[in-house]
Design an enzyme around this catalytic site. Sequence first.
Site, short mmCIF file in Angstrom:
data_model
loop_
_atom_site.label_atom_id
_atom_site.label_comp_id
_atom_site.label_asym_id
_atom_site.label_seq_id
_atom_site.Cartn_x
_atom_site.Cartn_y
_atom_site.Cartn_z
N LYS A 176 0.78 13.94 -68.67
CA LYS A 176 1.49 13.68 -67.41
C LYS A 176 0.44 13.53 -66.32
CE LYS A 176 3.21 14.79 -63.79
NZ LYS A 176 2.94 14.07 -62.51
N GLU A 251 -6.87 25.35 -64.81
CA GLU A 251 -8.06 25.18 -63.97
C GLU A 251 -7.55 24.91 -62.57
OE1 GLU A 251 -10.22 23.98 -61.75
OE2 GLU A 251 -11.29 22.39 -62.82
N CYS A 285 -12.65 20.38 -57.38
CA CYS A 285 -12.27 21.79 -57.55
C CYS A 285 -13.48 22.71 -57.44
CB CYS A 285 -11.57 21.97 -58.89
SG CYS A 285 -12.44 21.23 -60.24
N GLU A 384 -9.07 27.02 -50.11
CA GLU A 384 -9.59 25.72 -50.55
C GLU A 384 -9.03 24.63 -49.63
OE1 GLU A 384 -8.11 24.21 -54.38
OE2 GLU A 384 -10.18 23.68 -54.86
P1 NAP Z 1 -0.48 19.90 -57.86
O1 NAP Z 1 0.81 19.80 -57.15
O2 NAP Z 1 -0.86 21.17 -58.50
O3 NAP Z 1 -0.51 18.71 -58.92
C1 NAP Z 1 -1.23 18.72 -60.13
C2 NAP Z 1 -0.38 18.13 -61.23
O4 NAP Z 1 0.75 18.98 -61.47
C3 NAP Z 1 0.20 16.76 -60.90
O5 NAP Z 1 0.23 15.97 -62.06
C4 NAP Z 1 1.58 17.13 -60.43
O6 NAP Z 1 2.48 16.04 -60.49
C5 NAP Z 1 1.95 18.20 -61.42
N1 NAP Z 1 3.05 19.06 -61.01
C6 NAP Z 1 3.49 19.34 -59.76
N2 NAP Z 1 4.56 20.16 -59.80
C7 NAP Z 1 4.82 20.41 -61.11
C8 NAP Z 1 5.79 21.17 -61.80
N3 NAP Z 1 6.74 21.86 -61.14
N4 NAP Z 1 5.76 21.20 -63.13
C9 NAP Z 1 4.82 20.53 -63.82
N5 NAP Z 1 3.88 19.76 -63.22
C10 NAP Z 1 3.87 19.72 -61.88
O7 NAP Z 1 -1.63 19.49 -56.91
P2 NAP Z 1 -1.54 18.40 -55.75
O8 NAP Z 1 -0.27 18.53 -54.98
O9 NAP Z 1 -1.77 17.11 -56.36
O10 NAP Z 1 -2.72 18.90 -54.84
C11 NAP Z 1 -2.53 20.05 -54.01
C12 NAP Z 1 -3.74 20.94 -54.00
O11 NAP Z 1 -4.11 21.32 -55.34
C13 NAP Z 1 -5.00 20.32 -53.47
O12 NAP Z 1 -5.05 20.30 -52.09
C14 NAP Z 1 -6.05 21.19 -54.10
O13 NAP Z 1 -6.23 22.37 -53.36
C15 NAP Z 1 -5.48 21.52 -55.43
N6 NAP Z 1 -6.03 20.64 -56.48
C16 NAP Z 1 -6.92 21.18 -57.33
C17 NAP Z 1 -7.48 20.39 -58.32
C18 NAP Z 1 -8.45 20.93 -59.29
O14 NAP Z 1 -9.24 20.18 -59.82
N7 NAP Z 1 -8.42 22.20 -59.62
C19 NAP Z 1 -7.15 19.05 -58.41
C20 NAP Z 1 -6.22 18.52 -57.52
C21 NAP Z 1 -5.67 19.35 -56.57
P3 NAP Z 1 2.70 15.14 -59.15
O15 NAP Z 1 1.42 14.49 -58.88
O16 NAP Z 1 3.73 14.20 -59.55
O17 NAP Z 1 3.10 16.09 -58.07
#
Ligand code: NAP
Length: 491
Positions: A176, A251, A285, A384
């Site tokens: 996904k 992660e 990250c 972060e």
């Molecule tokens: P996120 O919401 O955690 O998204 C990561 C993945 O999880 C995406 O594929 C997202 O899909 C999916 N997801 C969201 N809600 C879910 C649920 N209820 N069940 C299963 N999967 C779900 O992160 P983001 O909104 O893209 O970014 C927000 C923050 O996360 C950033 O500002 C940053 O702090 C952190 N982040 C960390 C990393 C890392 O490498 N550790 C990478 C990206 C972001 P959708 O895209 O469709 O929402």
Amino acid sequence: MRDKLYINGEWVAPLEGGALPVINPATEEVFHYIPAGTAPDAEVAVAAARAAFDHGPWPRMTGVDRAKILRAMAEGIRSRLPELTRLEVMDNGKPIPEAEWDLTDAAGCFDFYAGLAEELDGEVEEIALADGRFTSKAVREPLGVAVAIVPWNYPLLMASWKVAPALAVGCTMILKPAETTSLTALELGVIADEAGLPKGVLNILSGKGSIVGQALIDHPLVDKVAFTGSGPVGSRIMAAGAKDIKRISLELGGKSPFIVFADSDIEKAVEWIMFGIFWNQGQVCSATSRVLVERSLYPALLERLVAETKKIRIGDGLEPGVLLGPLVNKGQYEDVKRHIARAVEQGATVACGGKRPEGFEKGYYLEPTILTDLPLDSGAWVEEIFGPVVCIRPFDTEEEAVRLANDSRLGLAAAVMSADDERCERVAAAFRAGIVWINCSQPTFTEAPWGGYKESGIGRELGRWGLDNYLETKQITRFTGKEPWAWYLKG
Ligand code: NAP
Ligand code: MG
């Protein structure tokens, strides 16, 4: 094929969901649509992955045969490098050299795990038992159907870190991708197909995380979820997995420190501090977003850092020479701006950046930003930010620097720079973080373990450690005693 979902080796339209627009963050224009998978698509994909695992050839093939297909997938990525690079830049905003770097790394990841797949064949560990009436051995087996949920910062690379090891050991998978960046992940379906991956082994479902992602993590026929992304979604995945004891690896990012001692070469320090926070627009990250500099070096270093940061060329990632593209989407852009505004309210000084660069009408552009004078309990120092924003402060003693570095609920990465090797080793040992860099920040290698301490996650990806996420361990014990057991049947 990028307007269809890839399920059971076929390209299919979503059963209920429609299409989601794909926006180029450099222009704010819609340039594509992706299919919006929903729960019924998740149902079909899980059934396909389950059947491919329970009855298909993939888990039963030799590692040598699986390796051939993984190598063909690596080759499929390499042979499409210009096309995939362009897609990744338009989807994510990163400059071309970064996208090329990531995609080359993604291909390398498939090659690396092909090598490990070959080594796994016949891997048996004989176990010495104290009781000589038995012999025992341990074997490793693929754990089943895995779900990979990946973020938007390294779209195909984060997918590859999960898909390659899972397939190498014989698991089947549903991928996904992030809603914001699904194009290259969908292309992986074309690549897998061409490489001859059997039907149902890899399924790719784009769509909203809260809908299709949630359906996948809740599904009782899924054995494992591997996730990279935010802390709150990580917690939700653990909670969903608790119901039926799914294997979970997470992660979840960090607020990683970089300690620079006064005996460091100032030019090298400036270069690595910049690489540690501005690469990929700071949406990394492991970004070293908290920099601690020994007080005697601090004024000169800050001056050099500000001067070099102001020279970074900002622009559309497709333009040659650009080193900082737009942030990935409007939400992320607004979030990072909010963090900066709040930092200023809480007493920070903006040493440079902090605003939209001049001359950009469209696009989610933000100047690379250096914040000083932050209180230790301010949001920008603690949380972060996930953008091109670095917080920097002076320190007086090694003990103070290490204490400040470790004073975080997160523990993904940490870096130290000094001319004194012993001091570097001492600080590296003291860091409470899963990834430590000495005299650099960020270089990442497929061969080495990746993952966090504390709230930065659970488990390790990459290297041979990355295989553990997708394997079960089985003991096989044989009774070889000459005398009867004679517990009930005492003769
Ligand atoms: P996120 O919401 O955690 O998204 C990561 C993945 O999880 C995406 O594929 C997202 O899909 C999916 N997801 C969201 N809600 C879910 C649920 N209820 N069940 C299963 N999967 C779900 O992160 P983001 O909104 O893209 O970014 C927000 C923050 O996360 C950033 O500002 C940053 O702090 C952190 N982040 C960390 C990393 C890392 O490498 N550790 C990478 C990206 C972001 P959708 O895209 O469709 O929402
Ligand atoms: Mg999201």
